[in-house]
Design a protein around this motif. Structure first.
Motif, short mmCIF file in Angstrom:
data_model
loop_
_atom_site.label_atom_id
_atom_site.label_comp_id
_atom_site.label_asym_id
_atom_site.label_seq_id
_atom_site.Cartn_x
_atom_site.Cartn_y
_atom_site.Cartn_z
N ILE A 44 0.80 -1.08 -0.04
CA ILE A 44 0.03 -0.22 -0.04
C ILE A 44 1.02 1.25 0.12
N SER A 45 1.95 1.24 1.02
CA SER A 45 2.59 2.41 0.96
C SER A 45 4.14 2.41 0.17
N GLY A 46 4.44 1.37 -0.58
CA GLY A 46 5.64 1.32 -1.30
C GLY A 46 5.74 1.97 -2.79
N THR A 47 5.21 3.39 -2.87
CA THR A 47 5.37 3.86 -4.25
C THR A 47 6.53 4.03 -4.72
N VAL A 48 7.55 4.66 -3.84
CA VAL A 48 9.03 4.75 -4.20
C VAL A 48 9.81 3.66 -4.61
N PRO A 49 9.80 2.42 -3.70
CA PRO A 49 10.62 1.33 -4.06
C PRO A 49 10.26 0.62 -5.14
N ILE A 50 8.78 0.45 -5.40
CA ILE A 50 8.21 -0.11 -6.44
C ILE A 50 8.46 0.49 -7.63
N LEU A 51 8.56 1.84 -7.63
CA LEU A 51 8.83 2.85 -8.96
C LEU A 51 10.37 2.53 -9.31
N SER A 52 11.21 2.57 -8.21
CA SER A 52 12.67 2.34 -8.42
C SER A 52 13.00 1.21 -9.37
N VAL A 53 12.32 0.18 -8.98
CA VAL A 53 12.41 -1.17 -9.89
C VAL A 53 12.01 -1.06 -10.91
N TRP A 54 10.61 -0.41 -11.06
CA TRP A 54 10.37 -0.27 -12.51
C TRP A 54 11.04 0.64 -13.34
N PHE A 55 11.56 1.71 -12.88
CA PHE A 55 12.68 2.58 -13.54
C PHE A 55 13.78 1.88 -14.14
N PHE A 56 14.34 1.20 -13.19
CA PHE A 56 15.37 0.15 -13.67
C PHE A 56 15.14 -0.80 -14.67
N CYS A 57 14.03 -1.69 -14.49
CA CYS A 57 13.51 -2.36 -15.63
C CYS A 57 13.13 -1.66 -17.09
N MET A 58 12.58 -0.37 -17.07
CA MET A 58 12.43 0.40 -18.04
C MET A 58 13.79 0.52 -18.74
#
Length: 321
Positions: A44-58
């Motif tokens: 629920i509160s993990g916007t930044v860590p989830i996004l950091s992984v997404w940026f890496f994969c992008m």
């Protein structure tokens, strides 16, 4: 049940449906994360860590060995989009009050909201439109739009226009996961395939986490203004993109129109930037709501506008043949 197919019928559905569910959770059960704790709270509160992984994969999914046509199309779209957002940012800084407008119809409007809504193209939406109405090269032109993903471009525009000041280390921190992924993906094709394929999987997760920062009451308060902002994004960025596609990229304007959207990932930028600069915290919720509305409006209208123009050009070409 064909849940995924149903969601994908909605433009940007993989992002917007989880975001709406998260917003429902935050609006009616804002205590849920702390109550359940552990992994549920992390989701629920993990916007930044989830996004950091997404940026890496992008970053890992971008292949430098693209054709010249694809790079020319990509470069034209990215440069034009960023340049327009920068000019709009300069205008906002000069004529708008610091922070956000507090009263009246435009309450909640800020330079942060306007720049964030205009500086990123919805790459997935663009690719899907061009796969149906454009050429293979035009469809592949979304490759460089990944550079816009994340807060880096927004930070650059806000910093260069004087709307905010960012320490250099914050710029490095914003782009580092993307750069590391990009390097690894181009050093090893298998890593590019492995990490690149995960970028789509992450979208519902950061959509849900991001939704848990949005109060639906705020969207209700800014709804009409958000709709007008979405229309403004299409007009203000679409016209320059249209002519850039015709005059620079050698197209008929369809690819430019397809890029005149607000990226789903742009919804994350106000919150991320507010974490870097505390003075943005009071305006981040309203900016997030406005940008989210822009995402919905542009996701619905841009495909219709692009399809109409591409079909018109197709009929015109066939008539001349």
């Amino acid at each position: 049940m064909k849940i995924k197919q149903s969601i994908e019928r909605i433009p940007g559905g993989l992002m917007l449906v989880p975001l709406f569910l998260g917003a429902l959770c935050h609006t009616f059960a804002p205590w849920a994360g702390k109550y359940f704790g552990s992994f549920t709270n992390g989701l629920i509160s993990g916007t930044v860590p989830i996004l950091s992984v997404w940026f890496f994969c992008m970053g890992a999914g971008i292949d430098l060995r693209s054709t010249g046509t694809v790079l020319r199309k990509s470069g034209t779209i990215v440069v034009t989009k960023i340049l327009v957002a920068w000019i709009i940012g300069m205008v906002c800084v000069k004529f708008m009050p610091p922070g956000m407008i507090q009263t009246g119809f435009f309450a909640g409007l800020s330079t942060l909201a306007i720049v964030t809504s205009m500086d990123m193209t919805n790459g997935g939406l663009y690719a899907s439109i061009m796969q149906q109405y454009g050429t293979k090269e035009e469809a592949g032109a979304f490759v460089l739009t990944s550079i816009e993903s994340g807060p880096l471009v927004t930070m650059f525009i806000l910093g260069s226009t004087g709307a905010a000041y960012f320490e250099p280390r914050l710029f490095v921190g914003a782009v580092l996961p993307f750069v590391i992924g990009f390097i690894l993906g181009n050093l090893d094709k298998e890593l590019r395939t492995f990490f690149g394929s995960a970028s789509m999987t992450m979208i519902p997760f950061f959509g849900f986490a991001l939704g848990n920062t949005i109060d639906l009451a705020v969207i209700g308060q800014t709804g009409l203004l958000g709709i007008l902002m979405g229309l403004a994004v299409i007009v203000v960025t679409g016209i320059p993109l249209f002519f850039a596609d015709r005059w620079v990229a050698g197209g008929h304007g369809g690819a430019g129109l397809a890029a005149s959207s607000t990226a789903g990932a742009a919804v994350t930028n106000p919150i991320i930037i507010a974490q870097m600069i505390p003075e943005f915290e009071p305006i981040a919720p309203a900016a997030t709501a406005l940008v989210a509305t822009c995402v919905i409006v542009t996701a619905l209208l841009v495909p219709v506008i692009t399809a109409s123009w591409c079909n018109y050009m197709k009929r015109k070409t066939e008539a001349q043949a």
